[in-house]
Design a protein around this motif. Structure first.
Motif, mmCIF file in Angstrom:
data_model
loop_
_atom_site.group_PDB
_atom_site.id
_atom_site.type_symbol
_atom_site.label_atom_id
_atom_site.label_comp_id
_atom_site.label_asym_id
_atom_site.label_seq_id
_atom_site.Cartn_x
_atom_site.Cartn_y
_atom_site.Cartn_z
ATOM 1 N N MET A 11 1.825 -22.467 10.434
ATOM 2 C CA MET A 11 1.276 -21.188 9.982
ATOM 3 C C MET A 11 1.928 -20.034 10.723
ATOM 4 O O MET A 11 2.013 -20.047 11.951
ATOM 5 N N TYR A 12 2.359 -19.038 9.960
ATOM 6 C CA TYR A 12 2.824 -17.784 10.544
ATOM 7 C C TYR A 12 1.696 -16.773 10.486
ATOM 8 O O TYR A 12 1.147 -16.485 9.424
ATOM 9 N N ASN A 13 1.338 -16.217 11.650
ATOM 10 C CA ASN A 13 0.322 -15.183 11.735
ATOM 11 C C ASN A 13 0.969 -13.833 11.473
ATOM 12 O O ASN A 13 1.572 -13.231 12.364
ATOM 13 N N ALA A 14 0.859 -13.375 10.240
ATOM 14 C CA ALA A 14 1.486 -12.114 9.851
ATOM 15 C C ALA A 14 0.697 -10.927 10.403
ATOM 16 O O ALA A 14 -0.524 -10.995 10.561
ATOM 17 N N ARG A 15 1.400 -9.832 10.645
ATOM 18 C CA ARG A 15 0.786 -8.610 11.166
ATOM 19 C C ARG A 15 0.559 -7.636 10.016
ATOM 20 O O ARG A 15 1.196 -6.596 9.912
ATOM 21 N N PHE A 16 -0.353 -7.983 9.119
ATOM 22 C CA PHE A 16 -0.665 -7.136 7.974
ATOM 23 C C PHE A 16 -2.124 -6.678 8.023
ATOM 24 O O PHE A 16 -2.792 -6.608 6.994
ATOM 25 N N ASN A 17 -2.633 -6.369 9.218
ATOM 26 C CA ASN A 17 -4.014 -5.919 9.363
ATOM 27 C C ASN A 17 -4.115 -4.419 9.103
ATOM 28 O O ASN A 17 -4.511 -3.620 9.947
ATOM 29 N N LEU A 18 -3.779 -4.039 7.878
ATOM 30 C CA LEU A 18 -3.630 -2.635 7.511
ATOM 31 C C LEU A 18 -4.951 -1.870 7.567
ATOM 32 O O LEU A 18 -5.018 -0.762 8.108
ATOM 33 N N VAL A 19 -5.998 -2.435 6.988
ATOM 34 C CA VAL A 19 -7.290 -1.760 7.002
ATOM 35 C C VAL A 19 -7.776 -1.581 8.438
ATOM 36 O O VAL A 19 -8.190 -0.492 8.845
ATOM 37 N N HIS A 20 -7.716 -2.664 9.207
ATOM 38 C CA HIS A 20 -8.176 -2.582 10.590
ATOM 39 C C HIS A 20 -7.405 -1.528 11.381
ATOM 40 O O HIS A 20 -7.998 -0.716 12.098
ATOM 41 N N GLN A 21 -6.078 -1.555 11.268
ATOM 42 C CA GLN A 21 -5.298 -0.643 12.098
ATOM 43 C C GLN A 21 -5.548 0.809 11.739
ATOM 44 O O GLN A 21 -5.611 1.679 12.616
ATOM 45 N N THR A 22 -5.690 1.109 10.463
ATOM 46 C CA THR A 22 -5.991 2.494 10.091
ATOM 47 C C THR A 22 -7.387 2.895 10.561
ATOM 48 O O THR A 22 -7.612 4.045 10.932
ATOM 49 N N GLN A 23 -8.317 1.941 10.581
ATOM 50 C CA GLN A 23 -9.648 2.235 11.128
ATOM 51 C C GLN A 23 -9.568 2.521 12.624
ATOM 52 O O GLN A 23 -10.217 3.447 13.128
ATOM 53 N N TYR A 24 -8.781 1.739 13.346
ATOM 54 C CA TYR A 24 -8.653 1.953 14.788
ATOM 55 C C TYR A 24 -7.955 3.287 15.083
ATOM 56 O O TYR A 24 -8.332 3.994 16.028
ATOM 57 N N SER A 25 -6.926 3.611 14.306
ATOM 58 C CA SER A 25 -6.181 4.842 14.555
ATOM 59 C C SER A 25 -6.976 6.077 14.180
ATOM 60 O O SER A 25 -6.916 7.104 14.868
ATOM 61 N N ARG A 26 -7.736 5.982 13.113
ATOM 62 C CA ARG A 26 -8.482 7.137 12.602
ATOM 63 C C ARG A 26 -9.884 7.223 13.187
ATOM 64 O O ARG A 26 -10.460 8.313 13.310
ATOM 65 N N GLY A 27 -10.461 6.048 13.546
ATOM 66 C CA GLY A 27 -11.864 5.980 13.913
ATOM 67 C C GLY A 27 -12.677 5.590 12.694
ATOM 68 O O GLY A 27 -12.410 6.058 11.586
ATOM 69 N N PHE A 28 -13.671 4.743 12.894
ATOM 70 C CA PHE A 28 -14.397 4.198 11.746
ATOM 71 C C PHE A 28 -15.093 5.280 10.926
ATOM 72 O O PHE A 28 -15.066 5.252 9.695
ATOM 73 N N GLU A 29 -15.733 6.232 11.582
ATOM 74 C CA GLU A 29 -16.462 7.257 10.831
ATOM 75 C C GLU A 29 -15.519 8.077 9.960
ATOM 76 O O GLU A 29 -15.770 8.281 8.758
ATOM 77 N N ASP A 30 -14.423 8.555 10.541
ATOM 78 C CA ASP A 30 -13.477 9.356 9.769
ATOM 79 C C ASP A 30 -12.804 8.514 8.680
ATOM 80 O O ASP A 30 -12.525 9.022 7.587
ATOM 81 N N TRP A 31 -12.537 7.252 8.978
ATOM 82 C CA TRP A 31 -11.911 6.373 7.992
ATOM 83 C C TRP A 31 -12.800 6.240 6.754
ATOM 84 O O TRP A 31 -12.327 6.348 5.620
ATOM 85 N N PHE A 32 -14.096 6.007 6.975
ATOM 86 C CA PHE A 32 -15.006 5.859 5.838
ATOM 87 C C PHE A 32 -15.183 7.188 5.102
ATOM 88 O O PHE A 32 -15.308 7.197 3.865
ATOM 89 N N LEU A 33 -15.195 8.298 5.806
ATOM 90 C CA LEU A 33 -15.281 9.596 5.143
ATOM 91 C C LEU A 33 -14.051 9.845 4.269
ATOM 92 O O LEU A 33 -14.171 10.340 3.136
ATOM 93 N N ASP A 34 -12.875 9.495 4.774
ATOM 94 C CA ASP A 34 -11.655 9.628 3.969
ATOM 95 C C ASP A 34 -11.708 8.717 2.743
ATOM 96 O O ASP A 34 -11.310 9.119 1.642
ATOM 97 N N LEU A 35 -12.193 7.509 2.933
ATOM 98 C CA LEU A 35 -12.304 6.564 1.830
ATOM 99 C C LEU A 35 -13.181 7.139 0.721
ATOM 100 O O LEU A 35 -12.920 6.919 -0.478
#
Length: 383
Positions: free
Chosen positions: A159-183
């Motif tokens: 198994m190759y563990n790919a680094r495609f955690n796109l949703v998580h990383q944008t949440q970490y960079s933006r912050g969960f509250e702001d991420w959900f508001l943008d969504l």
């Protein structure tokens, strides 16, 4: 059957000799440090685990322990970059290469978000000029092919563990509250951030898959879009703002390998599963059976034969609170439901936590070895 044949049979919805089993291959099917140390002490052997996910405190599992449990897969992951590293800010805090700061509260097993570098009132220019990680850093890919070639000498599925955690990383960079508001309210900003992070991840996974795509059996990536009782957004919003990126992830993987694709998302994701199948996901993890609408019978009846199930052994109640006998009974029950005719890989629901008694973990894998197929009919019997 070999371990590799057993895993591939499950992912192709064929019965094998016994149910395949996983622990520690993906970054979401492993063990956190405390749980691993408890297991080592219980068994009386195994090297100290190396932390491979600092935030979650997930560790590598000693090969001797994997052999004792008869785990069917082995992992390949990217290495650390040469030109940047985590920065320790104090005894309990650190900053990663994305500029995200995490802090470990007293008595906690894990690190919480402490600073999100793109939180607050930002615009597209702030996103464009942000110092994103360098996907070309050679350290990420060093020895990847050599690792894969070495594992190919074994009979384990790779198994190759790919680094495609796109949703998580944008949440970490933006912050969960702001991420959900943008969504919900600012789709332009949401897409701008997703685009920027995706381009980084697309490049560093493309470069990895170019090296090892012909040698691996499974590509795993994870991105939670479920909560305990619902998804993170409505189905139309998912299809507009998240699914297009998942489609491009699958396209990238398919361009470079014939490996099966395992997608991880916690929570209640029933509403999205038809889309996962349509996108081309081969297997879904972790099958959080305690979440709303994630009843195994329902999932198998509606989706079995079109997507494989990976996980399903409840980590909220059964594994931490049950007895070894109750764990064995639950393993047999899951095999009887999700394993019917194939299409099932046995694993816990997410990483094994420190409150899981080692005897329960051993009971899960011992019971798994007894879950056998006979001419396409599944049954639990002693070896």
């Amino acid at each position: 059957m070999t371990h590799r044949e057993r895993v591939l049979a499950a992912l192709e919805h064929r019965a094998s000799d016994r149910v395949p089993m996983d622990l520690g291959t993906a970054r979401f099917t492993g063990m956190v440090l405390g749980a691993y140390e408890n297991l080592r002490a219980h068994l009386g052997f195994g090297d100290s685990g190396q932390v491979v996910d600092r935030m979650q405190q997930v560790v590598t599992v000693d090969e001797r322990i994997l052999e004792r449990l008869d785990v069917d897969l082995r992992a390949i992951s990217q290495g650390s970059p040469d030109n940047v590293s985590d920065v320790d800010l104090d005894e309990h805090s650190w900053r990663d290469e994305w500029g995200v700061v995490r802090h470990k509260p007293p008595g906690c097993h894990y690190y919480d978000l402490a600073h999100c570098p793109l939180a607050g009132e930002i615009d597209a220019s702030d996103i464009a000029k942000f110092p994103w990680p360098d996907p070309l850093d050679a350290g990420r890919y060093r020895n990847l092919r050599a690792q894969a070639l070495e594992l190919r000498k074994t009979d384990y599925a790779i198994m190759y563990n790919a680094r495609f955690n796109l949703v998580h990383q944008t949440q970490y960079s933006r912050g969960f509250e702001d991420w959900f508001l943008d969504l919900g309210q600012n789709h332009g900003r949401f897409k701008a951030l997703m685009d920027a992070v995706f381009e980084v991840m697309l490049e560093w996974n493309r470069l990895a898959l170019e090296q090892i795509g012909d040698l691996i059996d499974v590509v795993a990536f994870g991105d939670d879009i479920g909560q305990q009782d619902r998804g993170v957004c409505s189905l139309p919003v998912y299809r507009s703002l998240i699914r297009p990126y998942q489609e491009r992830i699958v396209e990238c993987i398919r361009e470079h390998t014939k490996a099966k694709i395992l997608y991880h998302t916690c929570g209640s994701v029933y509403r999205y599963i038809e889309d996962f199948i349509d996108i081309g996901i081969d297997a879904l993890n972790p099958i959080q059976v305690a979440a709303r609408n994630m009843e195994p019978v329902r999932l198998k009846q509606e989706f079995g034969g079109r997507i494989a199930f990976w996980g399903g052994i409840d980590s909220q109640r059964i594994l931490p609170c049950g007895t070894p006998d109750e764990v064995r009974t639950e393993v047999q029950r899951m095999f009887g439901i999700l394993g019917e005719g194939g299409g099932y890989v046995l694993a816990g629901v997410h990483n094994i936590q420190p409150d899981v008694p080692p005897a329960n973990l051993l009971a899960m894998f011992d019971a798994g070895r007894e879950c056998r197929y006979a001419h396409g009919v599944h049954s639990a019997m002693a070896l």
